[in-house]
Design a protein around this motif. Sequence first.
Motif, PDB file in Angstrom:
ATOM      1  N   PRO A   1      -0.973   2.887  -1.399  1.00  0.00           N
ATOM      2  CA  PRO A   1      -0.365   4.377  -2.156  1.00  0.00           C
ATOM      3  C   PRO A   1      -1.068   5.298  -1.858  1.00  0.00           C
ATOM      4  N   ASN A   2      -0.298   6.504  -2.336  1.00  0.00           N
ATOM      5  CA  ASN A   2      -0.867   7.786  -1.914  1.00  0.00           C
ATOM      6  C   ASN A   2      -1.358   8.057  -0.327  1.00  0.00           C
ATOM      7  N   SER A   3      -0.193   7.752   0.434  1.00  0.00           N
ATOM      8  CA  SER A   3      -0.794   7.588   2.090  1.00  0.00           C
ATOM      9  C   SER A   3       0.581   8.408   2.849  1.00  0.00           C
ATOM     10  N   ASN A   4       1.246   9.477   2.179  1.00  0.00           N
ATOM     11  CA  ASN A   4       2.281  10.100   2.863  1.00  0.00           C
ATOM     12  C   ASN A   4       1.733  11.288   3.598  1.00  0.00           C
ATOM     13  N   ASP A   5       0.540  11.401   4.142  1.00  0.00           N
ATOM     14  CA  ASP A   5       0.071  12.285   5.061  1.00  0.00           C
ATOM     15  C   ASP A   5       0.399  12.023   6.439  1.00  0.00           C
ATOM     16  N   GLU A   6       1.201  12.481   7.102  1.00  0.00           N
ATOM     17  CA  GLU A   6       1.606  12.046   8.521  1.00  0.00           C
ATOM     18  C   GLU A   6       0.440  12.384   9.526  1.00  0.00           C
ATOM     19  N   ALA A   7      -0.307  13.321   9.002  1.00  0.00           N
ATOM     20  CA  ALA A   7      -1.321  13.613   9.913  1.00  0.00           C
ATOM     21  C   ALA A   7      -2.585  12.644   9.874  1.00  0.00           C
ATOM     22  N   GLU A   8      -2.403  11.956   8.744  1.00  0.00           N
ATOM     23  CA  GLU A   8      -3.460  10.872   8.683  1.00  0.00           C
ATOM     24  C   GLU A   8      -3.207   9.618   9.389  1.00  0.00           C
ATOM     25  N   GLN A   9      -3.890   9.208  10.550  1.00  0.00           N
ATOM     26  CA  GLN A   9      -3.630   8.118  11.265  1.00  0.00           C
ATOM     27  C   GLN A   9      -3.949   6.824  11.148  1.00  0.00           C
ATOM     28  N   THR A  10      -5.009   6.427  10.217  1.00  0.00           N
ATOM     29  CA  THR A  10      -5.548   5.119   9.981  1.00  0.00           C
ATOM     30  C   THR A  10      -4.820   4.370   9.074  1.00  0.00           C
ATOM     31  N   LYS A  11      -3.831   4.933   8.441  1.00  0.00           N
ATOM     32  CA  LYS A  11      -3.123   3.921   7.349  1.00  0.00           C
ATOM     33  C   LYS A  11      -1.593   4.403   7.336  1.00  0.00           C
ATOM     34  N   LEU A  12      -0.842   3.145   7.263  1.00  0.00           N
ATOM     35  CA  LEU A  12       0.526   3.428   7.151  1.00  0.00           C
ATOM     36  C   LEU A  12       1.162   4.261   5.999  1.00  0.00           C
ATOM     37  N   THR A  13       2.381   4.810   6.099  1.00  0.00           N
ATOM     38  CA  THR A  13       2.788   5.170   5.009  1.00  0.00           C
ATOM     39  C   THR A  13       3.439   4.440   3.920  1.00  0.00           C
TER      40      THR A  13
ATOM     41  N   SER B   1       4.388   5.233  -1.590  1.00  0.00           N
ATOM     42  CA  SER B   1       4.329   6.610  -1.275  1.00  0.00           C
ATOM     43  C   SER B   1       5.736   7.046  -1.004  1.00  0.00           C
ATOM     44  N   ILE B   2       6.660   5.844  -0.392  1.00  0.00           N
ATOM     45  CA  ILE B   2       8.031   6.423  -0.217  1.00  0.00           C
ATOM     46  C   ILE B   2       8.971   6.056  -1.164  1.00  0.00           C
ATOM     47  N   ILE B   3       8.797   5.148  -2.041  1.00  0.00           N
ATOM     48  CA  ILE B   3       9.725   4.655  -3.173  1.00  0.00           C
ATOM     49  C   ILE B   3       8.782   4.891  -4.442  1.00  0.00           C
ATOM     50  N   LYS B   4       8.810   6.007  -4.937  1.00  0.00           N
ATOM     51  CA  LYS B   4       7.935   6.340  -5.901  1.00  0.00           C
ATOM     52  C   LYS B   4       8.054   6.054  -7.251  1.00  0.00           C
ATOM     53  N   SER B   5       7.442   5.378  -8.033  1.00  0.00           N
ATOM     54  CA  SER B   5       7.681   4.991  -9.394  1.00  0.00           C
ATOM     55  C   SER B   5       7.307   6.145 -10.414  1.00  0.00           C
ATOM     56  N   SER B   6       6.629   7.243  -9.878  1.00  0.00           N
ATOM     57  CA  SER B   6       6.216   8.568 -10.668  1.00  0.00           C
ATOM     58  C   SER B   6       6.189   9.505  -9.806  1.00  0.00           C
TER      59      SER B   6
ATOM     60  N   ALA C   1       9.138  14.081  -7.619  1.00  0.00           N
ATOM     61  CA  ALA C   1       9.520  15.203  -7.126  1.00  0.00           C
ATOM     62  C   ALA C   1       8.391  16.040  -6.656  1.00  0.00           C
ATOM     63  N   THR C   2       7.202  15.453  -6.370  1.00  0.00           N
ATOM     64  CA  THR C   2       5.963  16.043  -5.834  1.00  0.00           C
ATOM     65  C   THR C   2       5.480  15.676  -4.476  1.00  0.00           C
ATOM     66  N   GLY C   3       4.808  16.228  -3.789  1.00  0.00           N
ATOM     67  CA  GLY C   3       4.448  15.923  -2.481  1.00  0.00           C
ATOM     68  C   GLY C   3       5.483  15.840  -1.596  1.00  0.00           C
ATOM     69  N   THR C   4       5.191  15.329  -0.273  1.00  0.00           N
ATOM     70  CA  THR C   4       6.191  15.248   0.569  1.00  0.00           C
ATOM     71  C   THR C   4       6.313  13.777   1.268  1.00  0.00           C
ATOM     72  N   THR C   5       7.361  13.583   1.699  1.00  0.00           N
ATOM     73  CA  THR C   5       7.500  12.138   2.485  1.00  0.00           C
ATOM     74  C   THR C   5       8.388  12.410   3.883  1.00  0.00           C
ATOM     75  N   GLY C   6       7.738  11.855   5.072  1.00  0.00           N
ATOM     76  CA  GLY C   6       8.159  12.265   6.266  1.00  0.00           C
ATOM     77  C   GLY C   6       8.373  14.034   6.480  1.00  0.00           C
ATOM     78  N   THR C   7       7.282  14.415   5.921  1.00  0.00           N
ATOM     79  CA  THR C   7       6.896  15.984   5.817  1.00  0.00           C
ATOM     80  C   THR C   7       8.169  16.791   5.318  1.00  0.00           C
ATOM     81  N   ILE C   8       9.089  16.069   4.510  1.00  0.00           N
ATOM     82  CA  ILE C   8       9.937  16.916   3.764  1.00  0.00           C
ATOM     83  C   ILE C   8       9.555  16.833   2.452  1.00  0.00           C
ATOM     84  N   ALA C   9       9.777  17.996   1.716  1.00  0.00           N
ATOM     85  CA  ALA C   9       9.381  18.130   0.374  1.00  0.00           C
ATOM     86  C   ALA C   9      10.176  17.444  -0.706  1.00  0.00           C
ATOM     87  N   ARG C  10       9.431  16.581  -1.713  1.00  0.00           N
ATOM     88  CA  ARG C  10      10.313  15.883  -2.513  1.00  0.00           C
ATOM     89  C   ARG C  10      10.749  16.737  -3.765  1.00  0.00           C
TER      90      ARG C  10
END
Length: 328
Positions: free
Chosen positions: A141-153, A157-162, A165-174
């Motif tokens: 969870p909470n791993s949608n920072d594409e600059a963070e290279q040590t854990k997968l997205t 973090s992609i299919i959010k349950s809450s 509409a906040t944050g980014t996924t694939g660097t695109i604003a949700r």
Amino acid sequence: MAGETAISRTYNILETATDPANLPGLWDVISTNVPTIHHFLEEEAYQSSPGDRFRFRVLKELPSVTGAGATQDIVPNYVSPWTVGEYGFKFIWVPVALPNQHIILNQGENARFDIVKETMEAMILAMIESLGGSTRGIWTPNSNDEAEQTKLTGLPSIIKSSANATGTTGTIARSNAFWQNIIGTAISSFATNGKTRYQSTILQCKRGSDFPNLGITNRTQFNNYLNVFTATFQMAAPIQGDRFDVGVPNVELFGIKMFFDASAPADEARFINTDYLQLLLLENDYLAFDPVMADTRKADTIVRLRFTGNMFAKWLGAHGVVTGGDTA
């Protein structure tokens, strides 16, 4: 077949459970049940050439349409229908040090196993379990920072349950309506409305002929899902002689393959369309052992296994999540 079926014969439960026809091979007693990563590695992987980012485009708006008569002006509008997203490669390592003394003592007639080869096999198992987990793997969870290279997205973090509409996924604003997944109405009791709210969420994910093909949850909720089907059951054909299969060999819902994963979050079920969500792998080099080397400080042999890849979704609206299903 109406009514109940009584089987009056006695069966050897242990023999049935361990018969090669029923259990082709023993996996192990240590690793965790993480079928989702195996599915993505074997069925839904996409290999990409090296680079700092994997880029893709998303259709975000359509040009306006107008009607005009023979003498009316047609006024064009400026339009920007596409935007670009990107996912970065992530790097996961399994580093191992083998004392040379152990390697020397485990040779010839005294050898119990090939210590290097068997250790490398264990390293692969450890890597796959990590990739299927929730610390660095696909359930992180909470791993949608594409600059963070040590854990997968991660899938949460992609299919959010809450906070859809906040944050980014694939660097695109949700915050953009075109870049959000489906969140179904929460289940209050699976026996009461679980299957209905599964269906509603799945249908919201449907676009034309595009339809989710995976449904993944935890064991508790999967058991609740199976318990819904309490109508008359028919006994399947015999497997071998006196042995019968009265279970469900393949569970599907609207053609969606349903299964549970030990790393899936509690109280959530996700429905995924793998045409639009895949495991991104570095082409021809996503799982690689570094050359075996020696530690100059002491007599150790160093072996490292590296994974290079990431999860990526190029359309969020094709996937959905529903919560509350752990309540029977």
